[in-house]
Write an enzyme that holds these catalytic residues in place. Structure first.
Site, PDB file in Angstrom:
ATOM      1  N   SER A  81       0.830  -1.204   0.000  1.00  0.00           N
ATOM      2  CA  SER A  81       0.000   0.000   0.000  1.00  0.00           C
ATOM      3  C   SER A  81       0.862   1.251   0.000  1.00  0.00           C
ATOM      4  CB  SER A  81      -0.896   0.003   1.245  1.00  0.00           C
ATOM      5  OG  SER A  81      -1.513   1.260   1.432  1.00  0.00           O
ATOM      6  N   TYR A  93      -2.409  -0.352   9.924  1.00  0.00           N
ATOM      7  CA  TYR A  93      -2.593  -0.876   8.568  1.00  0.00           C
ATOM      8  C   TYR A  93      -1.310  -0.723   7.765  1.00  0.00           C
ATOM      9  CZ  TYR A  93      -4.009  -1.014   3.674  1.00  0.00           C
ATOM     10  OH  TYR A  93      -4.083  -1.295   2.336  1.00  0.00           O
TER      11      TYR A  93
END
Length: 335
Positions: free
Chosen positions: A127, A152
């Site tokens: 990501s 995350y």
């Protein structure tokens, strides 16, 4: 070839599986259909794959160690694309354990399966969030990314490190793709475009964080899928010039790579909203809010490495991409 794709009921995984099936690959699709968002949307995505005889739909959580071991033993996929993960920066503040279970434990099970059953190449979702506190733009895979701003992001950075270990120890080719704000038809309901469209059509206020001033490298789903397939077909290679004296964070002496996969054209959030308003024919009532914990002000992908290695070239404009999403949304929700 036989390809294991995890997260086939998810946004990116579903689009990818469909494209691979259309080109003639056999797909083993894994998803646990969790209720992080509307399960019916996930089921409808899966229905798009149901007519392909080469698609096997497996209901399984990648965090299930025995289940994943049996899956690899039974199907022995030649290549693997891991897109199953607990997504969302803000949700990681509310339910951190979900990120450890899926993104760490689940990824460990993927690596072990690839190791023991001769997988030729593992491609997995990282990501843009891994860039965290970095402010040098555009973000480059050659930047050090040691300051994540959310759990995350930390879990995705951990995936890259775990993959490197397996590439180094077992010569397993692995490639991590750092996605930059993917949008398009069949998207996730927790993403901005989906939330904004739903609220504007209902005449409700939209929450605009950082007062609409942050920029995102919005990337259309078809461009993402094209990049994933090109990467999948190009096994990660060791960098013969890599040196431990001047270590390059984006390559390795092992068959391990990470790439940015974005549009390389950041757009201010307010411009994004104005484009959507024009296509919907309605002006949004905006609730201007400060930047949320865990978020970063801007993302901007340097995709030069992906262009050089696999010929990746995104070509979908924001205007075209949002128009396609709005058309799908109106048809799907009959509004």
């Amino acid at each position: 070839m036989r390809i294991l794709v995890t997260g086939t009921a998810g946004f990116i995984g579903n689009h990818l599986a469909l494209r691979l099936l259309e080109r003639g690959d056999e797909i083993i699709g894994v998803d646990n259909l969790n209720d992080y968002y509307d399960v019916n949307l996930k089921k409808d995505r899966l229905a798009r794959l149901a007519d392909f005889n080469a698609f096997t739909d497996v209901r399984l959580d990648i965090a299930d160690r025995d289940g994943m071991a049996n899956l690899f033993k039974q199907y022995r996929p030649q290549k693997v694309v891991n897109l199953a993960a607990q997504a969302g920066v803000r949700y990681s503040l509310e339910n951190p354990h979900a990120y450890i279970d899926s993104n760490i434990v689940g990824f460990m099970n993927i690596l072990e399966g690839c190791r023991h059953y001769g997988t030729e190449h593992l491609v997995y979702a990282s990501s843009s969030s891994v860039y965290g506190a970095n402010e040098s733009m555009p973000f480059s895979v050659h930047d050090v990314v040691d300051h994540p701003m959310s759990l995350y992001a930390a879990s995705k950075k951990a995936n890259e490190l775990m993959a490197h270990t397996y590439s180094n120890l077992y010569q397993l080719p692995t490639t991590g793709l750092r996605f930059f704000t993917v949008y398009g038809p069949w998207g996730r309901p927790d993403m901005a475009l989906f939330l904004f469209t739903k609220a504007i059509l209902a005449g409700e206020k939209i929450d605009v964080f950082n007062y609409g001033k942050h920029r995102r490298d919005f990337t259309y789903i078809d461009d993402i899928v094209e990049g994933v397939i090109r990467t999948l077909d190009h096994n990660a290679q060791a960098n013969p010039d890599w040196s431990g004296l001047t270590p390059d964070p984006g390559t390795s002496k092992a068959p391990w790579r990470v790439y940015n996969i974005g549009n390389q054209s950041p757009v201010e959030l307010m411009t994004y909203i104005e484009t959507l308003e024009g296509l919907l024919g309605k002006t949004a009532e905006k609730n201007l809010l400060p930047l949320q914990p865990g978020d970063v002000p801007d993302t901007y992908a340097d995709v030069e490495a992906l262009v050089t290695d696999v010929g990746y070239k995104p070509n979908t404009s924001i205007q075209v991409g949002i128009e396609r999403f709005v058309s799908w949304y109106r048809e799907y929700y009959r509004c």
